[in-house]
Design an enzyme around this catalytic site. Structure first.
Site, PDB file in Angstrom:
ATOM      1  N   GLU A 181       0.809  -1.216   0.000  1.00 47.42           N
ATOM      2  CA  GLU A 181       0.000   0.000   0.000  1.00 47.42           C
ATOM      3  C   GLU A 181       0.845   1.271   0.000  1.00 47.42           C
ATOM      4  O   GLU A 181       0.513   2.238  -0.686  1.00 47.42           O
ATOM      5  CB  GLU A 181      -0.903  -0.009   1.239  1.00 47.42           C
ATOM      6  CG  GLU A 181      -1.809   1.189   1.349  1.00 47.42           C
ATOM      7  CD  GLU A 181      -2.629   1.169   2.624  1.00 47.42           C
ATOM      8  OE1 GLU A 181      -3.164   2.220   2.988  1.00 47.42           O
ATOM      9  OE2 GLU A 181      -2.713   0.096   3.252  1.00 47.42           O
ATOM     10  N   ASP A 182       1.944   1.276   0.763  1.00 44.25           N
ATOM     11  CA  ASP A 182       2.674   2.527   1.015  1.00 44.25           C
ATOM     12  C   ASP A 182       4.042   2.624   0.357  1.00 44.25           C
ATOM     13  O   ASP A 182       4.734   3.632   0.533  1.00 44.25           O
ATOM     14  CB  ASP A 182       2.843   2.720   2.533  1.00 44.25           C
ATOM     15  CG  ASP A 182       1.514   2.949   3.227  1.00 44.25           C
ATOM     16  OD1 ASP A 182       0.578   3.408   2.553  1.00 44.25           O
ATOM     17  OD2 ASP A 182       1.403   2.653   4.430  1.00 44.25           O
TER      18      ASP A 182
END
Length: 734
Positions: free
Chosen positions: A99-100
């Site tokens: 996600e990051d």
């Protein structure tokens, strides 16, 4: 592996180039905890994940200023406290990299395997999809996570640990964000933790969520607890000592722990039962842990001999466990000085389940043991989640369904064969039917409760025996949605009605398009296939059924579609139709014949209540299909506003069924007048749906009655009979 690496859980070469300082600061404490139950080779594998994650998150920091890697390591530490397996811990450390960071799922598969990648992907949010609103995105993320949990419950354990650490570090957030996260925690994550039996984790989430969502209430309550505590420590110690002495006298070995209630527990009981702080705070809890189930019941006898039990407040969750598998005996006693004592009696194994739930005896052990009651209940709930997901129309509907199911206040009822069915409070016989099987719910027509016939909407109560009577060909009733409470029942009823509406809308769409084409002297079968396929592609329809459904539901106008189908392909299609041409088409069109039994795509306006025999017109309402109005209805008079949506309709020669109509009765205000009016209506074979008093004074009452009749002749008969009632001054149809 070298001898050195075997001695130190954090030594040994890494495949990714370890930042030594971060390993020492963040990984070393985790490694010490892991050494208690994971072998050195497994710890090295987890360390490799740490180094991989540290490199992926390099340059990223939390709002507190700490390196971002501190968060996933803290999540792994929480899970290590539950003695989770190696794959779960690796996934916990990597749970934010997809996600990051720029790391792709394929890289995780390459370095750590498909199992870890699947867990990480289940926790990751849907960052690549655009949503219409934040609520929709949140619901879609929740649905993805829950569906991943159905495949592997470790996904939700990682997410719960992630949420727990985020709550522990919530202080750095803006106040509005703190409140939003706290609300989400209390609404979604604490009920899931409860459902999976993770009570220790749930309690911490609840108290921190309460402090963040209602900081002023939390401060006032904790200060009140501090001031009221006074000599309570001595009281608690005295109660505990007396229990210990009595169990020693009876030669029953037991672990006894007396304690006060938690802040959130006090607050929730005050709010739910409208109690004062004193009424709630003057309650102590005593937990007694013994060696076996037999000793649990023996301990119950001991405590009941020590202090008198409060009648009606004993619950046996050992014989009938809670939905999450929780087992214990609960009783409330009159303690010293009249202080209520909540006593829980359980075995050591039950206590372990009560604290750690599904993580207590891990589902994924090498022997693939099917586990305990806790795990069996959790698996059953996950299977129900899968069915709800398949029936839900969209992520938000799924989220609402699951939220309903996460707050059960259980009742236990029996099938005629003696099987126990657990349902939430206020569940009805229809909920019971769907709990047995979807097909039983879909075809139920009546029920017996304790051998007596009862309406399907009857709420069931503890200890009742419920028998469902089914009939082949029976179908779910849309009215059931007004009283069912379980997510499974609601999802199945909605799914059936949606499929039914789709089928009816396609039929109606075909009729409307056929009539629109006939105005141009073209039969539906004569439309060029190439032009039809081109139009379907332009509007992104997968097939003709999708187009017809949209026409039937009023999302597209049949005259416009007919004109587009007759273009030669050289003219650019348009999305709107000129009102004048639409009016001409509808005027030339022969009426749509309605019988009143079309169901979900033909509705009757509530403003004028048309019935067979009335002159009627139809309005194509977006998403609803045809709404039928009386010709003299004030809404029907506004044809000029949307002429393209009004169409000619007519009744079938012999319409069937009953239709709602309204009459307004002016009557003298006398005792028993309404009863006489209701009796007169019943004499004509009509049923009353609703009665409303619109105006009332000492002398005159104006009563609006909504009733069911078959046609205008039937309604006229009703009105004539009501006029004959003494004290009725006037009867009119609005």
């Amino acid at each position: 592996m070298s001898e050195a690496s075997a001695k130190s859980p954090i030594s040994g070469a890494s495949n990714f180039g370890a930042p030594a300082a971060e390993v020492e600061v963040f990984f070393a404490p985790l490694a010490e905890r892991l050494a208690q139950y994971i072998d050195p080779e497994g710890i090295q594998h987890i360390k490799d994940a740490f180094v991989f994650g540290a490199n992926a998150h390099v340059g990223q920091a939390r709002k507190s200023g700490e390196p971002y890697i501190s968060h996933p390591v803290a999540v792994a530490e929480i899970l290590a406290g539950l003695h989770m397996d190696e794959a779960t811990l690796v996934a916990a450390i990597l749970h934010d990299v997809i996600e990051d960071t720029a790391v792709a799922r394929e890289e995780i598969v390459q370095h750590f395997g498909e199992e870890v990648a699947r867990l990480v992907d289940g926790v990751s949010k849907l960052t690549q999809i655009r949503f219409k609103s934040k609520a929709e995105a949140q619901a879609a993320n929740f649905r993805k996570m829950m569906m991943a949990m159905v495949e592997d419950v470790r996904v939700i354990l990682i997410k719960l640990a992630d949420r727990l650490h985020n709550m522990r570090t919530l202080g750095v957030m803006r106040p509005d964000k703190r409140r939003r996260i706290a609300r989400e925690t209390l609404d979604i994550y604490t009920p899931i933790a409860s459902r999976l039996g993770l009570n220790a984790l749930r309690h911490e989430l609840e108290d921190m969520g309460f402090a963040a969502l209602y900081p002023a209430r939390y401060r006032v309550l904790t200060e009140a607890v501090r001031k009221a505590r006074g000599n309570r420590k001595e009281v608690v110690a005295g109660i505990e000592e007396r229990f210990i002495q009595r169990f020693a006298d009876e030669r029953l070995r037991a672990s006894i722990d007396a304690r006060e209630k938690r802040p959130y527990s006090i607050y929730r009981k005050m709010a739910q039962k409208h109690l004062s702080f004193k009424d709630v705070f003057d309650v102590f809890a005593v937990r007694i842990v013994v060696g076996s189930v037999d000793e649990c019941y023996r301990a119950l006898g001991i405590v009941h001999n020590l202090y008198k039990p409060l009648p009606g407040r004993f619950k046996d969750y050992i014989a009938i466990p809670k939905a999450n598998g929780y087992q214990s005996l609960h009783t409330i006693l009159f303690g010293p000085h009249g202080i209520p004592l909540e006593v829980q009696i359980r075995t050591a194994e039950m206590h372990q389940f009560a604290e750690s739930g599904i993580a207590a005896h891990w589902l994924y052990k090498a022997n693939h043991d099917q586990g305990t009651v806790t795990q069996a209940r959790a698996r059953e709930w996950l299977r129900d989640l899968l069915e709800i997901q398949q029936k839900a129309g969209n992520p938000q509907e799924f989220l609402e369904s699951v939220k309903v199911d996460l707050f059960p206040d259980e009742v236990y009822v029996f099938t005629p064969m003696g099987e126990i069915i657990e349902l939430p409070r206020r569940a009805t016989a229809v909920d019971f039917a769907y709990a047995i099987h979807t097909d039983v719910g879909n075809t139920c027509v009546s029920c017996k409760i304790d051998r007596r016939f009862a309406p399907l909407s009857t709420p069931v109560e503890n200890g009742q025996t419920v028998e469902i009577i089914t009939a082949s060909g029976a179908e779910p009733n849309p009215n059931w949605l007004s009283f069912v409470v379980t997510a499974k029942a609601r999802a199945n009823i909605r799914s059936y009605l949606k499929n039914l509406q789709d089928a009816e809308a396609i039929k109606l769409g075909h009729r409307l398009l056929t009539k629109a084409l006939s105005v141009e002297s073209v039969e539906f079968e004569d439309v060029q296939t190439d032009r039809l396929n081109q139009l379907l592609a332009e509007y992104h329809y997968e097939g003709l059924s999708d187009l017809l459904r949209d026409i039937g539901l009023g999302n597209r106008m049949a005259p416009l579609v007919a004109r587009l189908l007759l273009l030669d392909g050289t003219t650019e299609p348009v999305d709107t139709e000129g009102p004048a041409r639409a009016a001409t088409i509808n005027a030339a069109n022969s009426p749509i014949i309605i019988s009143g039994t079309e169901g979900l795509v033909v509705d009757f306006a509530k403003c004028c209540h048309p019935i067979p025999g009335d002159g009627v017109v139809g309005f194509l309402s977006t998403g609803r299909g045809i709404v039928v109005h009386r010709r003299d209805c004030s809404n029907a008079a506004d044809v000029g506003a949307h002429p393209e949506r009004w169409l000619a309709v007519n009744w079938a020669s012999e319409p069937t069924g009953e239709y709602q109509a309204q009459i307004v009765i002016h009557a003298k205000n006398v005792r028993g007048g309404l009863a006489r009016i209701a009796a007169s209506v019943a004499e004509t074979g009509a049923d009353i749906d609703d009665v409303r008093f619109d105006d009332r004074d000492v002398n005159l009452t104006i009563i609006t009655v909504t009733l069911r009749v078959s046609n205008r002749v039937h309604l006229a008969r009703v009105m004539r009979r009501v006029k004959q009632v003494t004290d009725v001054v006037k009867v009119v149809r609005p």
